[in-house]
Scaffold this motif. Structure first.
Motif, PDB file in Angstrom:
ATOM      1  N   ARG A  95       3.870  90.838 -33.121  1.00  0.00           N
ATOM      2  CA  ARG A  95       4.726  89.749 -33.615  1.00  0.00           C
ATOM      3  C   ARG A  95       6.167  90.223 -33.787  1.00  0.00           C
ATOM      4  NH1 ARG A  95       5.603  90.550 -38.975  1.00  0.00           N
ATOM      5  NH2 ARG A  95       4.149  91.924 -40.093  1.00  0.00           N
ATOM      6  N   ARG A  96       6.355  91.483 -34.187  1.00  0.00           N
ATOM      7  CA  ARG A  96       7.707  92.009 -34.349  1.00  0.00           C
ATOM      8  C   ARG A  96       8.360  92.265 -32.996  1.00  0.00           C
ATOM      9  NH1 ARG A  96       7.023  96.292 -39.409  1.00  0.00           N
ATOM     10  NH2 ARG A  96       7.053  94.734 -41.071  1.00  0.00           N
ATOM     11  N   ILE A  97       7.570  92.720 -32.059  1.00  0.00           N
ATOM     12  CA  ILE A  97       8.115  92.959 -30.726  1.00  0.00           C
ATOM     13  C   ILE A  97       8.513  91.639 -30.072  1.00  0.00           C
ATOM     14  CG2 ILE A  97       7.515  93.727 -28.396  1.00  0.00           C
ATOM     15  CD1 ILE A  97       5.931  95.985 -29.684  1.00  0.00           C
TER      16      ILE A  97
ATOM     17  N   LEU B 213      12.891  87.911 -28.416  1.00  0.00           N
ATOM     18  CA  LEU B 213      13.554  86.608 -28.438  1.00  0.00           C
ATOM     19  C   LEU B 213      14.928  86.701 -29.102  1.00  0.00           C
ATOM     20  CD1 LEU B 213      10.553  84.278 -29.346  1.00  0.00           C
ATOM     21  CD2 LEU B 213      11.798  84.358 -27.181  1.00  0.00           C
ATOM     22  N   LYS B 214      15.026  87.497 -30.151  1.00  0.00           N
ATOM     23  CA  LYS B 214      16.307  87.660 -30.833  1.00  0.00           C
ATOM     24  C   LYS B 214      17.330  88.301 -29.894  1.00  0.00           C
ATOM     25  CE  LYS B 214      18.368  89.605 -35.049  1.00  0.00           C
ATOM     26  NZ  LYS B 214      18.114  90.402 -36.278  1.00  0.00           N
ATOM     27  N   ALA B 215      16.893  89.290 -29.114  1.00  0.00           N
ATOM     28  CA  ALA B 215      17.792  89.950 -28.169  1.00  0.00           C
ATOM     29  C   ALA B 215      18.261  88.980 -27.090  1.00  0.00           C
ATOM     30  CB  ALA B 215      17.091  91.148 -27.542  1.00  0.00           C
ATOM     31  N   CYS B 216      17.335  88.202 -26.538  1.00  0.00           N
ATOM     32  CA  CYS B 216      17.696  87.229 -25.501  1.00  0.00           C
ATOM     33  C   CYS B 216      18.679  86.198 -26.043  1.00  0.00           C
ATOM     34  CB  CYS B 216      16.445  86.542 -24.971  1.00  0.00           C
ATOM     35  SG  CYS B 216      15.331  87.611 -24.032  1.00  0.00           S
ATOM     36  N   ARG B 217      18.450  85.750 -27.257  1.00  0.00           N
ATOM     37  CA  ARG B 217      19.317  84.720 -27.835  1.00  0.00           C
ATOM     38  C   ARG B 217      20.682  85.285 -28.222  1.00  0.00           C
ATOM     39  NH1 ARG B 217      14.131  82.262 -31.081  1.00  0.00           N
ATOM     40  NH2 ARG B 217      13.547  80.714 -29.486  1.00  0.00           N
TER      41      ARG B 217
ATOM     42  N   ALA C 204       7.929  85.939 -23.639  1.00  0.00           N
ATOM     43  CA  ALA C 204       7.933  86.793 -24.830  1.00  0.00           C
ATOM     44  C   ALA C 204       6.536  87.234 -25.271  1.00  0.00           C
ATOM     45  CB  ALA C 204       8.663  86.095 -25.978  1.00  0.00           C
ATOM     46  N   PRO C 205       5.542  86.330 -25.344  1.00  0.00           N
ATOM     47  CA  PRO C 205       4.209  86.780 -25.782  1.00  0.00           C
ATOM     48  C   PRO C 205       3.592  87.815 -24.845  1.00  0.00           C
ATOM     49  CG  PRO C 205       4.383  84.379 -25.905  1.00  0.00           C
ATOM     50  CD  PRO C 205       5.581  84.863 -25.146  1.00  0.00           C
TER      51      PRO C 205
END
Length: 293
Positions: free
Chosen positions: A12-14, A19-23, A56-57
């Motif tokens: 879940r953290r990965i 997603l945070k990096a992509c955004r 992402a998943p």
């Protein structure tokens, strides 16, 4: 499972870090590349959001090998976005995620050592899956090789295949260098001041990391589409841009200059896409480490 047994990098953290990096990358002005402030090259920010959400998943799935993550993520991303939006990102993120899931402590040196181990143990199946993913995405400028073409069943390992392309392809180079550009260029750029640029919502770490790559070497995506000479000229333009904005007095002036440079590059069809991919990979590593502490 006790608290001490909880892995430093659970899926879940990965997934959240990816997603945070992509955004974060798509939110920053990146001259020549797509971002939320300007579309380009037939794509917009929503294209990359769909691609990131789709894969992402899979990137974070600990049951999958590096090659399986690359292939499944590429297929899902292509289906969601309708084009090749993030093959380079997927190629870089899959081994980083795999490495994180194999280390016991959330430290930069542990992640780097774990990544070397992952790269050293890539299997023939990883090569077959990665070849299939690249052929499926069919990135711009992808030519045919007389030997070891990605459209054929590989007869060599993934690391060996990447070594063949490492001289002209910066993504391939990461596989044979232990992701040297991420650890030696990208992550250090995250710590560079001035703070006014770092904190600006339209600039920030992604802007600085992207410029460090785009001004540091000829971009592979531009090499494939326009040739080495144009790529090197574009690199020099980025280096000149970086030198110029260091003399600007405030972040808003930098923002204005970045948007003007962005318009010029897009009008010429120049997209430092590899630099953007490396930026996401850098932020992914950074956010994984921060989320685990």
């Amino acid at each position: 499972m006790g608290e001490a047994d909880v892995p430093s990098f659970p899926p879940r953290r990965i997934e959240a870090a990816f997603l945070k990096a992509c955004r974060a990358e798509i939110a920053a002005i990146k001259p020549g590349n797509v971002h939320i402030h300007a579309a380009g090259h037939g794509m917009d920010a929503a294209t990359f959001e769909r691609a990131a959400l789709a894969c992402a998943p899979v990137i974070a799935d600990p049951s999958l090998s590096v090659g399986a993550r690359i292939l499944q993520a590429t297929r899902l991303s292509f289906s969601a976005a309708g084009c090749n939006a993030n093959l380079g990102i997927v190629l870089l993120a899959a081994p980083l995620a795999k490495a994180a899931q194999g280390v016991s402590e959330p430290r930069l040196d542990a992640l780097r050592d774990g990544l070397r181990d992952v790269l050293a143990t890539l299997s023939p199946d990883d090569a077959a899956d990665a070849f299939a993913a690249i052929a499926h995405a069919s990135p711009g400028g992808l030519g045919a090789r007389a030997d070891h073409d990605v459209r054929e069943v590989p007869t060599i390992g993934l690391l060996e295949a990447m070594a063949l392309a490492a001289e002209t392809d910066r993504i391939a180079r990461q596989f044979v260098s232990g992701f040297e550009d991420i650890f030696e260029i990208g992550l250090p750029a995250c710590r560079i001041e001035p703070k006014s640029l770092f904190d600006h919502p339209d600039l920030g770490p992604a802007f600085k990391v992207y410029l460090s790559f785009a001004g540091g070497f000829a971009d592979s995506h531009i090499i494939r589409k326009f040739g080495a000479s144009t790529a090197e000229t574009t690199r020099k333009r980025f280096a000149d841009f970086v030198a110029r904005i260091t003399h600007l007095g405030d972040a808003e002036s930098v923002r204005t200059a970045a948007l003007a440079f962005d318009r010029d590059l897009k009008a010429e069809g120049l997209n430092p896409g590899t630099s953007a991919d490396l930026t996401v990979a850098t932020l992914f590593a950074r956010f994984m480490l921060r989320s685990a502490t």
